[in-house]
Design a protein around this motif. Structure first.
Motif, PDB file in Angstrom:
ATOM      1  N   THR A 235       0.795  -1.235   0.000  1.00 25.17           N
ATOM      2  CA  THR A 235       0.000   0.000   0.000  1.00 25.17           C
ATOM      3  C   THR A 235       0.823   1.278   0.000  1.00 25.17           C
ATOM      4  N   ASP A 236       1.824   1.367   0.873  1.00 25.68           N
ATOM      5  CA  ASP A 236       2.602   2.607   0.992  1.00 25.68           C
ATOM      6  C   ASP A 236       3.860   2.633   0.134  1.00 25.68           C
ATOM      7  N   ALA A 237       4.021   1.650  -0.737  1.00 24.41           N
ATOM      8  CA  ALA A 237       5.216   1.604  -1.590  1.00 24.41           C
ATOM      9  C   ALA A 237       5.002   2.504  -2.813  1.00 24.41           C
ATOM     10  N   ARG A 238       5.243   3.807  -2.618  1.00 18.73           N
ATOM     11  CA  ARG A 238       4.970   4.787  -3.676  1.00 18.73           C
ATOM     12  C   ARG A 238       6.124   4.916  -4.671  1.00 18.73           C
ATOM     13  N   GLU A 239       7.258   4.357  -4.324  1.00 21.71           N
ATOM     14  CA  GLU A 239       8.412   4.395  -5.225  1.00 21.71           C
ATOM     15  C   GLU A 239       9.341   3.225  -4.912  1.00 21.71           C
ATOM     16  N   ASP A 240      10.255   2.924  -5.838  1.00 20.23           N
ATOM     17  CA  ASP A 240      11.231   1.865  -5.579  1.00 20.23           C
ATOM     18  C   ASP A 240      12.118   2.264  -4.407  1.00 20.23           C
ATOM     19  N   ARG A 241      12.516   1.268  -3.620  1.00 21.72           N
ATOM     20  CA  ARG A 241      13.401   1.539  -2.487  1.00 21.72           C
ATOM     21  C   ARG A 241      14.562   0.567  -2.494  1.00 21.72           C
ATOM     22  N   THR A 242      15.763   1.110  -2.320  1.00 24.99           N
ATOM     23  CA  THR A 242      16.960   0.284  -2.220  1.00 24.99           C
ATOM     24  C   THR A 242      17.103  -0.206  -0.790  1.00 24.99           C
ATOM     25  N   GLY A 243      17.275  -1.518  -0.605  1.00 22.31           N
ATOM     26  CA  GLY A 243      17.430  -2.080   0.728  1.00 22.31           C
ATOM     27  C   GLY A 243      18.826  -1.852   1.277  1.00 22.31           C
ATOM     28  N   LYS A 244      18.988  -2.045   2.579  1.00 21.30           N
ATOM     29  CA  LYS A 244      20.263  -1.796   3.241  1.00 21.30           C
ATOM     30  C   LYS A 244      21.379  -2.705   2.703  1.00 21.30           C
ATOM     31  N   LEU A 245      21.041  -3.950   2.374  1.00 23.48           N
ATOM     32  CA  LEU A 245      22.076  -4.858   1.859  1.00 23.48           C
ATOM     33  C   LEU A 245      22.604  -4.377   0.516  1.00 23.48           C
ATOM     34  N   GLU A 246      21.723  -3.861  -0.321  1.00 23.20           N
ATOM     35  CA  GLU A 246      22.177  -3.343  -1.613  1.00 23.20           C
ATOM     36  C   GLU A 246      22.965  -2.049  -1.433  1.00 23.20           C
ATOM     37  N   GLU A 247      22.570  -1.222  -0.455  1.00 20.77           N
ATOM     38  CA  GLU A 247      23.313   0.006  -0.169  1.00 20.77           C
ATOM     39  C   GLU A 247      24.754  -0.309   0.228  1.00 20.77           C
TER      40      GLU A 247
END
Length: 458
Positions: A235-247
């Motif tokens: 529901t609240d995923a309004r945009e792509d988000r990079t996870g901490k592991l990928e960061e």
């Protein structure tokens, strides 16, 4: 005539006399000085002009003594522009509030009525800090999408005792490898500093160092925080988000409080660590990751395995090398060195002339049991330096902090959970039950503190 310092200062105070006097003084030393009587106009000034330093009064006409408005505006200012340095205007009786505000994010405070040279010096230092903060922000852009890169160690991991020297030797030996590290120890023993030292001495030192407080992540957000998500995944995923592991890809990820996660979360983490791949929530695309794993916990994790509260296969995966940090009460010979270090750090930070500790103070510090370990010692020294009126810290500078004395009862228990309960109760009492201040004092998130309160029935 000394040329004016480049930079912009905004003075916010509802006393016209204060504004006039401060403006008259500061415009001789700084390029641009603006004044504002109404704090409601602060967002306008920040958005339209942008400032290096804001000199902020702690009390306005709505509330003349509690400092509540000052705290509210401090938070708003740092939300609007995290790089700005906030220096507080406060009366002598408000020093306790000022100390709290500095822990919240203010750079310094100046007593009213002020001394001209001290006010100019405080604002000059704050100006330099704002510039350094902005320069650091520019340097971080080399790591795109690394929104949660932790700063390098603010303090070194120091000690002359045999226990600490052995730990430093271990760090030096393992840092150059890619071995997974598990750091064990009570709250306040410096687990985060050890993790940062390992990264700084590793082959990945020029890459990202990402810290994740697993104790503060709810089970429902665990995958999104660590692995990322795509737009529309929930529901609240309004945009792509990079996870901490990928960061952290190419660098080091520090998973703090790993002993706090549930068995289902442990299973998901184990799968990722085994395969070295992640799949964002809402996506089928598998992405390879290359991270150095450093974990930490204050839990008796080996006992948790025996009690089936922690997966044995996950423990094998994360502790190729295990580093156990001793509580401060077990290496009290390091207290004089640590105290002296913190005195010099905070004397410089707060522009104080304090340079040493009274001999009797050092002896009292060594008798204290320090349930909060080095972090508790650090906070005690910081507060004493701020309040001290002389070049040497005296017992009276620790007013409000109970130093040990000849007749003081000694804490006999060495059980981790009992010590943690004692520390939490002590902090709650200190802040009259205020959860936000208590969590900040203990170095925890509010969520982590609430979990401990529930766990211990406090």
């Amino acid at each position: 005539m000394i040329p004016a310092i480049e930079g912009k200062i905004l003075i916010v105070d509802d006393d016209a006399g204060v504004l006039s006097a401060a403006n008259l003084l500061l415009k001789r030393h700084f390029k641009q000085v603006d004044t504002e009587k109404n704090p409601l106009r602060i967002p306008y000034w920040i958005n339209s002009v942008g400032y290096d330093v804001i000199l902020l009064d702690m009390n306005f006409t709505r509330d003349l003594s509690s400092g509540k408005e000052g705290f509210e505006w401090l938070d708003k200012i740092l939300d609007l522009d995290p790089s700005v340095s906030v220096v507080l205007f406060t009366a002598y009786g408000d020093v306790e509030m000022a100390v709290r505000a500095i822990k919240t994010g203010a750079k310094d405070f100046v007593l009213k009525p002020w001394q001209n040279d001290k006010l100019v010096a405080a604002l000059t230092t704050a100006m330099e800090a704002a510039r350094e903060k902005r320069a650091s922000k520019i340097r971080v852009t080399d790591h795109k999408n690394h929104r949660n890169i932790s700063p390098l160690s603010e303090h070194p991991f120091i000690g002359n005792s045999e226990a600490i020297q052995q730990i430093l030797t271990t760090i030096e030996r393992v840092a150059a490898t890619d071995a997974n590290i598990l750091i064990l120890g009570e709250n306040g023993t410096g687990k985060d500093l050890v993790a940062k030292n390992i990264h700084q001495q590793s082959k990945r030192k020029d890459k990202a160092f990402v810290t994740v407080d697993l104790g503060a992540i709810s089970e429902s957000l665990f995958e999104s925080e660590l692995f990322g998500h795509v737009k529309g995944a929930f529901t609240d995923a309004r945009e792509d988000r990079t996870g901490k592991l990928e960061e952290a890809n190419g660098g080091t990820i520090f998973l703090d409080e790993i002993g706090n996660i549930s068995l289902p979360m442990q299973a998901k983490l184990l799968t990722v660590l085994q395969n070295r791949t992640i799949t964002k929530v809402g996506s089928n695309k598998v992405k390879s990751i290359d991270v150095r794993l450093v974990c930490a916990t204050n839990k008796a994790v080996h006992k948790m395995v025996m009690d089936q509260h922690f997966r044995q296969d996950l423990l094998y995966r994360i502790n190729t090398i295990e580093i156990q940090l001793p509580p401060l009460r077990e290496h009290k010979e390091d207290i004089p060195l640590l105290a002296d270090y913190f005195v010099h750090v905070y004397a410089k930070k707060y522009h104080r002339t304090v340079a040493s500790l009274n001999t009797s103070v050092v002896k009292q510090l060594q008798k204290h049991q320090w349930p909060g370990n080095v972090r508790e010692l650090q906070h005690a020294i910081e507060r004493a330096v701020i309040l001290s009126q002389s070049d040497t810290l005296q017992p009276e500078d620790f007013k409000g902090f109970q130093l040990a004395n000849e007749g003081a009862p000694v804490i006999e228990t060495l059980q981790l959970e009992e010590m943690e309960v004692l520390l939490i109760k002590k902090a709650l009492q200190k802040f009259n039950g205020n959860i936000t201040e208590t969590a900040r004092e203990l170095g925890l998130t509010r969520a982590s503190l609430y979990r401990r309160l529930e766990k211990y029935g406090i």
